[in-house]
Scaffold this motif. Sequence first.
Motif, PDB file in Angstrom:
ATOM      1  N   ARG A  48       0.841  -1.189   0.000  1.00  0.00           N
ATOM      2  CA  ARG A  48       0.000   0.000   0.000  1.00  0.00           C
ATOM      3  C   ARG A  48       0.877   1.239   0.000  1.00  0.00           C
ATOM      4  O   ARG A  48       2.036   1.193   0.413  1.00  0.00           O
ATOM      5  N   ASN A  85       0.631   0.102   5.602  1.00  0.00           N
ATOM      6  CA  ASN A  85       0.969  -1.308   5.426  1.00  0.00           C
ATOM      7  C   ASN A  85       1.001  -2.017   6.778  1.00  0.00           C
ATOM      8  O   ASN A  85       1.382  -1.418   7.794  1.00  0.00           O
ATOM      9  N   GLU A 138       6.946   4.838   4.149  1.00  0.00           N
ATOM     10  CA  GLU A 138       5.653   5.272   3.623  1.00  0.00           C
ATOM     11  C   GLU A 138       5.650   6.768   3.336  1.00  0.00           C
ATOM     12  O   GLU A 138       5.016   7.216   2.374  1.00  0.00           O
TER      13      GLU A 138
END
Length: 422
Positions: A226, A230, A279
Motif C-alpha cells: 500500500r 501497510n 511510507e
Amino acid sequence: MTAEGRSKLVILGIGDDGTAGLTESARRILAEADLILGPASTLAQVGRVPGRKVILEAEMPAALEQVRASQSASRPVLVCGGDPLFYGVARYLCDRLGKDAFEVVPHVSSMQLAFARVKESWEDAYLTSLASRPIESVIDRIRTAEKAGLFSSDQHQPGKVARALLDHGVDYFRAYVCENLGSPDERVTQAELGELVGMDFSPLNVLILIRKAGGPDQVGRKGGRRLFGNPEDAFAEGRSATGLVTQAEVRAMALAQLDIRPTSVVWDVGAGSGSLAIEAAQLASLGAVYAIEPEAVDVALIRSNAEAFGTANVRAVAGRAPEALADLPDPDAVFIGGLGRQFDPLIEAAYGRLRAGGTLVVNVATLESLSSSYGAMKRLGEPVRVWNVMISRGVEQMETLRFDAIPPSFLLAVTKSGAGRG
C-alpha cells in the motif's frame, strides 16, 4: 461565449487515423471552425476545412498567448492528439485561463489503445509521461508496479528506458512497444527489456511493461503493498526491535497530519525499522526522507526495508538526535517516535528547524510522555492537536469474531505558523 464575451475554445482530440476516427459531431466542429490551432503534425491530419490553420508554438508560454488571442475568433478550435486531459494540453490551459474558457472533446488516448492492443487492463497500472521528467524519477515506481504504461519522448525512447531499468536491476518485465496506433503503419513489438536496447522505434509510441509471474519485488509481502498503512509484518525488524514498528493505523493518522507533498523533505526521528519513513517516502516521491536512528542494527534494517519497498529517497542517518540533525536540510514535516525521557530538547530542536507551514507530529505511549510533549509543543505553537489512539482489530476465530486491542498510544501534532508551503 464566456461571461467576458469571448468565445469558448474547443479543445478537440484527434487520433493517428485523423478525421476518419472522429465522431460525426467532432467532424462538424472542425468543419464549422473559423480558426484551428494545433501542432503541425496534428493540423496535417485535419484535412481540407474552411477554417484558417495556425501552428501552435512549441513553448507553452507562447502557446498560451496564441490561445488567448484565438478567443477573438467566432469558433476557435485547438486540435491535439488523443485525450487532451490525459497528459495533454487541456489541463495546462484550464489551470491558467479557467475551465469556463474551454470545451473539451476527447478522443481515445493512445495509452488506452496500447493496453487494448496487448489485451491488458490499465485500471491498476502505473501511468506516466517521460516528456518532462527524468527516467530516474520513475524507476522506483515501476520497480514495484504490476503494470506500467509510459509515454516516451525524444530523449527517452524505449531502448534508453530499458537500459536504465536494467542498470537498476529491474529485469522482470515483459515489454510491448506500440507504435503509430490507429495508423496504417501501426506496429506492436513484444520483447525482453534487453532486446529493446539498441532497437529503433517511431517517435509516436507507448511503452507497456507487464510484470512476469514470480518476479522479485512483487507487490506486497503479506496483505499487499500500500502507499501507506501497510501491516507491521510488511517490514523486517530485528529481534531486539520486535513490536516497535509503528502500528499501521497510527502510522496512517500520523502521515495524514504531516501533510506530505511530492517534493517534501521529511525527518523521521527515532525511525526504528523505518516503517513511517518508507511510507513517507512513497508520498514524497520527488523529495527526500531522513530516517534518524542511533542503533546500528536498526539503521541496517531501515536500508533493507527501503530497498525492499523500492524507496531510494530514504536516507538512513546513524546518530542520536538532536546532534544528528545538524547537517540535515530543513524539513517540511517531522515525525518523532520511540522517545526516551528527554522530550523537550528534541521537540524544540526539530520545531526550530521546521519550515513555515510544516507540521511536527509526535507519537508517545505513556501519560508522562504525553504531558511532557504536550507542554513542550504548546510553548512552541498553538493549537496542539492531540489524539488518544485506542484501536481494536477484528480477528476471526473458528466461526466467531473477536477483537484484539493494539497497544494504546497518543499522537500530538502542531503546525508552524508562517506563509506556508507552495
